[in-house]
Design a protein around this motif. Sequence first.
Motif, mmCIF file in Angstrom:
data_model
loop_
_atom_site.group_PDB
_atom_site.id
_atom_site.type_symbol
_atom_site.label_atom_id
_atom_site.label_comp_id
_atom_site.label_asym_id
_atom_site.label_seq_id
_atom_site.Cartn_x
_atom_site.Cartn_y
_atom_site.Cartn_z
ATOM 1 N N UNK A 75 -53.037 20.090 25.971
ATOM 2 C CA UNK A 75 -53.941 19.264 26.751
ATOM 3 C C UNK A 75 -54.845 18.528 25.782
ATOM 4 N N UNK A 76 -55.387 17.442 26.247
ATOM 5 C CA UNK A 76 -56.169 16.598 25.353
ATOM 6 C C UNK A 76 -57.351 17.383 24.808
ATOM 7 N N UNK A 77 -57.529 17.277 23.484
ATOM 8 C CA UNK A 77 -58.632 17.999 22.866
ATOM 9 C C UNK A 77 -58.259 19.400 22.427
ATOM 10 N N UNK A 78 -57.094 19.851 22.836
ATOM 11 C CA UNK A 78 -56.554 21.175 22.503
ATOM 12 C C UNK A 78 -57.614 22.265 22.393
ATOM 13 N N UNK A 79 -58.338 22.432 23.483
ATOM 14 C CA UNK A 79 -59.234 23.580 23.573
ATOM 15 C C UNK A 79 -60.460 23.517 22.688
ATOM 16 N N UNK A 80 -60.821 22.332 22.214
ATOM 17 C CA UNK A 80 -62.038 22.234 21.424
ATOM 18 C C UNK A 80 -63.224 22.642 22.291
ATOM 19 N N UNK B 256 -53.207 38.083 24.318
ATOM 20 C CA UNK B 256 -54.227 37.922 25.357
ATOM 21 C C UNK B 256 -55.250 39.049 25.323
ATOM 22 N N UNK B 257 -54.939 40.083 24.556
ATOM 23 C CA UNK B 257 -55.920 41.155 24.413
ATOM 24 C C UNK B 257 -57.054 40.741 23.479
ATOM 25 N N UNK B 258 -56.830 39.701 22.678
ATOM 26 C CA UNK B 258 -57.824 39.341 21.661
ATOM 27 C C UNK B 258 -59.205 39.057 22.254
ATOM 28 N N UNK B 259 -59.312 38.236 23.317
ATOM 29 C CA UNK B 259 -60.660 38.008 23.850
ATOM 30 C C UNK B 259 -61.282 39.259 24.464
ATOM 31 N N UNK C 9 -62.778 33.107 31.669
ATOM 32 C CA UNK C 9 -63.688 32.650 30.614
ATOM 33 C C UNK C 9 -62.923 32.269 29.343
ATOM 34 N N UNK C 10 -61.833 32.940 29.059
ATOM 35 C CA UNK C 10 -61.088 32.629 27.836
ATOM 36 C C UNK C 10 -59.918 31.698 28.121
ATOM 37 N N UNK C 11 -59.847 31.180 29.354
ATOM 38 C CA UNK C 11 -58.689 30.360 29.728
ATOM 39 C C UNK C 11 -58.475 29.156 28.795
ATOM 40 N N UNK C 12 -59.536 28.414 28.424
ATOM 41 C CA UNK C 12 -59.288 27.250 27.579
ATOM 42 C C UNK C 12 -58.558 27.633 26.286
ATOM 43 N N UNK C 13 -58.900 28.816 25.776
ATOM 44 C CA UNK C 13 -58.263 29.231 24.539
ATOM 45 C C UNK C 13 -56.865 29.790 24.781
ATOM 46 N N UNK C 14 -56.720 30.570 25.851
ATOM 47 C CA UNK C 14 -55.406 31.151 26.137
ATOM 48 C C UNK C 14 -54.405 30.072 26.545
#
Lengths: 245, 271
Positions: free
Chosen positions: A95-100, B115-118, B103-108
């Motif tokens: 996705x745009x910005x790749x999670x920044x 997925x255990x990391x957060x 809460x960790x969705x953007x990173x996951x």
Amino acid sequence: MPCNDAVIEVVELGKTFLLGNLGGGRPLYQKLGGEPAKVRHALADINFKLTKGEALGVMGRNGSGKSTLLKVLAGIVDPTSGTAILRGRIGALLEIGSGAHPDLSGWENMRMAARLLGVPKLKRQAYYDKVAQFCELGSKLAEPTRWYSSGQFARLGFAMAAMAPTDILLIDEALAAGDMRFQLKCFDFFYRAKAEGRSFVFVSHALPVLRDLCEKGLVLHEGKALYTGSVEEAINCYESNTAGN
Amino acid sequence: MTRIIQIRKPHPKGQLKRLWQNREAVQALVGRQFKSRFEKPMVGLSWMLLQPIILAGLFAIFFGALVRVPSGNLPYPAFVFVGIALWQGVQRALSESANVFESAAPMLRQTSLPRLAPVLANVIGASIDVMLALIVAVFAGLLFGTTIGLSLFLAPVFLLLALIATIGLAAALGGLCGAWRDLRQTIALGLQILMFASPVIYPSSLIPEQYRVLYALNPYAGVIEGLRFTLLGGPMPDPLYLLISASSAFAVFIIGIWLFLSLEGRAADAL
């Protein structure tokens, strides 16, 4: 082992989602005799191979399963059938910005990305330099990314994903944002990276771009592969399929 | 570097190995979380100490001075401070982990990080608070006349047990609440119940003898009694009950990780 030069081997890959609140409805009620969970087939029976330095263009109409395919390949969503073997380090720009992170500055995001993407310690400084040089954001990198324009945000995200030392890069509509000059820069990057032996999977609606960059093509329609093969044939298939509907 | 992607079966050994390989990512997550908690501060880092101090003070007034909850040979303010210091961390780690797939969705959604990391990052982040608050608790105890002895060196053992149990519980809640989001409604209630089932504001000597074995099954029972013993010079807990609590901590850890690994695929479908 047969076909050892294949960096991606996908065999009968499928993904079904449980409908009804994503958890598959209410399992306790189902056990007590309620309706069984409904499923949606997002991907079914996908097969392809990609060798080192090659690029695959994935095309298809909205909702045909393109993004799901990339998510499965990236290991973000688990498949429900079949296998995908990926040989090498995988990077994804989904996705745009790749999670920044909007609260962090460009530099802080880079440091974060280096750790999340597993850039080795000794190569970190070189990674930061390359990202900074590629995204051309200059002093803007010291500001929190929430103050970036969407194009600038996209440039940072692209550079962070592309400059990481990966062998396979999965890209979903990466060139949608970013100005003309940046797009040309990205093209240049793709050609050079391919020459270095990196492989790509692109999802895009920009057919001329796919024709230029890819050797192989995959046309998806309602989760199934309509065509798998050369990019020229794939584009023809996609165009006639679209015209037919 | 070959990755095989297929139907995932819970594979604890492989997952823990991947977590270890990604330890720097976990570290970065802890740092980011810490940073975002104290972004745009009014009071800043002092919150980490002010909160347990205020809460312990409140409990000291109500349960210590007014209700006169017995605390053995320990002054009640110091007694309750140790309980609160641990409990605030446990509470934060668990309620954040229940929410982890959101809460960790953007990173996951962007990385194939385990997925255990957060979840792990949540628990480690909270344990920093606990450690700081416990240091204050020791000094508060000295102020109220407790003594510290050589048993102080045993404190890390109990902290480690708390960490193990909390990682297990956090993983279990993360998996369950990620798969079935309505379960999140029960977290606040569950945490309250767990607090009253642990010797946070009262000593476990209040529990009738015939229920003590059952009570010791709560890993935090052994942990909190152990921390009072080592940090404040409280009474030495019964080794049998300690052993039960310790075994229970390991059981919770194993069951929690297994639950998370069995449910994470279902939870990830929403990413």
